[in-house]
Design a protein around this motif. Structure first.
Motif, PDB file in Angstrom:
ATOM      1  N   VAL A 176       2.827   2.776  -3.959  1.00 27.09           N
ATOM      2  CA  VAL A 176       3.909   3.435  -3.222  1.00 27.09           C
ATOM      3  C   VAL A 176       5.274   2.907  -3.666  1.00 27.09           C
ATOM      4  O   VAL A 176       5.818   1.973  -3.071  1.00 27.09           O
ATOM      5  CB  VAL A 176       3.727   3.211  -1.696  1.00 27.09           C
ATOM      6  N   LEU A 178       9.157   2.810  -3.662  1.00 27.74           N
ATOM      7  CA  LEU A 178      10.059   3.155  -2.560  1.00 27.74           C
ATOM      8  C   LEU A 178      11.487   3.400  -3.073  1.00 27.74           C
ATOM      9  O   LEU A 178      12.319   2.477  -3.074  1.00 27.74           O
ATOM     10  CB  LEU A 178      10.077   2.032  -1.519  1.00 27.74           C
ATOM     11  N   ARG A 180      13.947   4.884  -1.691  1.00 28.47           N
ATOM     12  CA  ARG A 180      14.955   4.674  -0.637  1.00 28.47           C
ATOM     13  C   ARG A 180      15.389   3.215  -0.549  1.00 28.47           C
ATOM     14  O   ARG A 180      16.540   2.912  -0.208  1.00 28.47           O
ATOM     15  CB  ARG A 180      14.357   5.121   0.710  1.00 28.47           C
ATOM     16  N   TYR A 254       2.355  -2.769   9.419  1.00 26.98           N
ATOM     17  CA  TYR A 254       2.218  -1.389   8.916  1.00 26.98           C
ATOM     18  C   TYR A 254       0.987  -0.680   9.525  1.00 26.98           C
ATOM     19  O   TYR A 254       0.405   0.231   8.929  1.00 26.98           O
ATOM     20  CB  TYR A 254       2.152  -1.362   7.377  1.00 26.98           C
ATOM     21  N   LEU A 280       9.726   1.183   7.629  1.00 28.20           N
ATOM     22  CA  LEU A 280       9.454   2.295   6.708  1.00 28.20           C
ATOM     23  C   LEU A 280       9.601   3.620   7.446  1.00 28.20           C
ATOM     24  O   LEU A 280       9.423   3.686   8.673  1.00 28.20           O
ATOM     25  CB  LEU A 280       8.031   2.188   6.140  1.00 28.20           C
ATOM     26  N   THR A 281       9.896   4.680   6.706  1.00 30.44           N
ATOM     27  CA  THR A 281       9.927   6.009   7.305  1.00 30.44           C
ATOM     28  C   THR A 281       8.480   6.436   7.557  1.00 30.44           C
ATOM     29  O   THR A 281       7.534   5.843   7.020  1.00 30.44           O
ATOM     30  CB  THR A 281      10.582   7.033   6.362  1.00 30.44           C
ATOM     31  N   ASP A 283       6.942   8.974   6.380  1.00 34.30           N
ATOM     32  CA  ASP A 283       6.303   9.363   5.115  1.00 34.30           C
ATOM     33  C   ASP A 283       5.877   8.143   4.304  1.00 34.30           C
ATOM     34  O   ASP A 283       4.794   8.113   3.716  1.00 34.30           O
ATOM     35  CB  ASP A 283       7.269  10.200   4.247  1.00 34.30           C
ATOM     36  N   GLU A 284       6.752   7.158   4.255  1.00 33.94           N
ATOM     37  CA  GLU A 284       6.438   5.937   3.499  1.00 33.94           C
ATOM     38  C   GLU A 284       5.229   5.211   4.110  1.00 33.94           C
ATOM     39  O   GLU A 284       4.331   4.747   3.398  1.00 33.94           O
ATOM     40  CB  GLU A 284       7.657   5.003   3.478  1.00 33.94           C
ATOM     41  N   ALA A 287       2.079   7.057   3.294  1.00 29.74           N
ATOM     42  CA  ALA A 287       1.653   6.817   1.907  1.00 29.74           C
ATOM     43  C   ALA A 287       1.006   5.438   1.783  1.00 29.74           C
ATOM     44  O   ALA A 287      -0.003   5.263   1.083  1.00 29.74           O
ATOM     45  CB  ALA A 287       2.853   6.934   0.966  1.00 29.74           C
ATOM     46  N   LEU A 288       1.565   4.458   2.477  1.00 30.89           N
ATOM     47  CA  LEU A 288       1.011   3.101   2.422  1.00 30.89           C
ATOM     48  C   LEU A 288      -0.385   3.068   3.053  1.00 30.89           C
ATOM     49  O   LEU A 288      -1.313   2.443   2.530  1.00 30.89           O
ATOM     50  CB  LEU A 288       1.957   2.125   3.138  1.00 30.89           C
TER      51      LEU A 288
END
Ligand code: APR
Length: 306
Positions: A176, A178, A180, A254, A280-281, A283-284, A287-288
């Motif tokens: 992932v 990132l 951003r 997370y 994290l957003t 979406d992030e 994904a994680l």
């Protein structure tokens, strides 16, 4: 310290650490003569470069008894067309044997795993070693972040020293990157490049290792992995408390527990000092968590039980 596996990655890491004076290294390999030969070659180089660290080679872990750090690169690398997961069974057997032998003589060491599939092998090393998770970690995120930084610098024309790049997740195709939280001279990458250009940089990063494998035809990357190992060992032995994307055991961060994954971790003399949770957003985070699910499935296939 001990470096288990005197192949491409292990020898490169050992040489960089010797050149920089990070630590005195004992290279160990199951193949008789390889570790001794490479160590001797490095010591010949010492006459020219006058570097501080010494390297000795052995086929016996006792030569590195009492190591502060044990780096494990023993195993089989990828061939073209192979995924890191194809290596699971063969490298799992090697990992068990190396961990048992190395920990028997260096019970206080921090274990730094490099063998692929990285996240699964690091979990296996933790379980087999019986060590606290703070003393078992893996090198994946530093390398993936280095590749991301390279591709960002190439796409933006920025100086590499102005690029800060971060990649989390499994050390594999589900990693992932990132954008951003990656910056060019302090500005988020998402402000510096178009969405299409960001996507291209991310794709190059994810397939960076496979690109090297396909070009080499035999073996996988070793210069960037070798220096990534050396950087992590320097943070550990130097007790720097640097934050590096490292393969560490998650304990609720997370939304994940009991899985080894690359996330930002503070490294120091005792290994993993802290695993702070970055914001994290959605979406992030998603994904994680997807990336983690592949690791969880592969770990389940090892049949280690709870
Ligand atoms: N004990 C010690 N060394 C071993 C053992 C073992 N049980 N089994 C294999 N080795 C050694 C091999 O003899 C070889 O010298 O591990 C070394 C691996 O070196 P390479 O084949 O050159 O592989 P390398 O490119 O260094 O990659 C090693 O790191 O990045 C990962 O995917 C990569 O899993 C692979 C590992």
């Amino acid at each position: 310290m001990t470096v288990a596996g005197a192949g491409q990655v292990g020898a490169t890491a050992a040489f960089v650490m010797a050149l920089k004076g990070t630590a005195d290294v004992v290279l160990v390999d199951v193949a008789e003569g390889i570790a001794q030969g490479k160590a001797l070659d490095m010591m010949h180089a010492r006459s020219v470069e006058q570097f501080p660290g010494s390297v000795i080679g052995s086929s016996n872990y006792a030569a590195g008894a009492g190591s502060d750090v044990v780096v494990i690169t023993a195993g089989v690398p990828r061939k073209p067309g192979m995924t890191r997961d194809d290596l699971l069974t063969i490298n799992g057997t090697i990992m068990r044997s190396v961990v048992e032998q190395a920990v028997a003589v260096s019970p206080d060491a921090v274990l730094l795993c490099v063998t692929n599939p990285l996240d699964v092998m690091t979990y296996l090393a933790w379980r087999v070693s019986g060590l606290p998770s703070s003393r078992v970690l893996g090198m994946g995120g530093v390398l993936d972040s280095a590749r991301f930084a390279y591709f960002i610098a190439r796409a933006t024309g920025a100086a590499l020293s102005d690029v800060d790049a971060v990649v989390l997740g499994a050390h594999g195709d589900t990693m992932v990157p990132l954008p951003r939280l990656s910056t060019v001279a302090g500005r988020p990458l998402t402000e510096v490049l178009s969405a299409e250009a960001v996507a291209a940089v991310v794709k190059s990063t994810v397939y960076g290792g496979a690109e090297v494998v396909s070009l080499l035809q035999s073996g996988s990357a070793f210069f960037a992995p070798g220096v990534s190992v050396a950087a992590m060992v320097a943070a550990i032995v130097g007790d720097t408390h640097e934050t590096m994307s490292s393969c560490v055991l998650l304990d609720g961060q997370y939304g994940l527990s009991g899985v080894y994954l690359n996330v930002p971790a503070v490294l120091g003399r005792s290994g993993v000092i802290e695993v702070p949770e970055w914001g994290l957003t959605a979406d992030e985070l998603c994904a994680l968590q997807d990336s983690a699910s592949g690791v969880i499935d592969a770990v389940a296939s090892l049949g280690l039980g709870g």
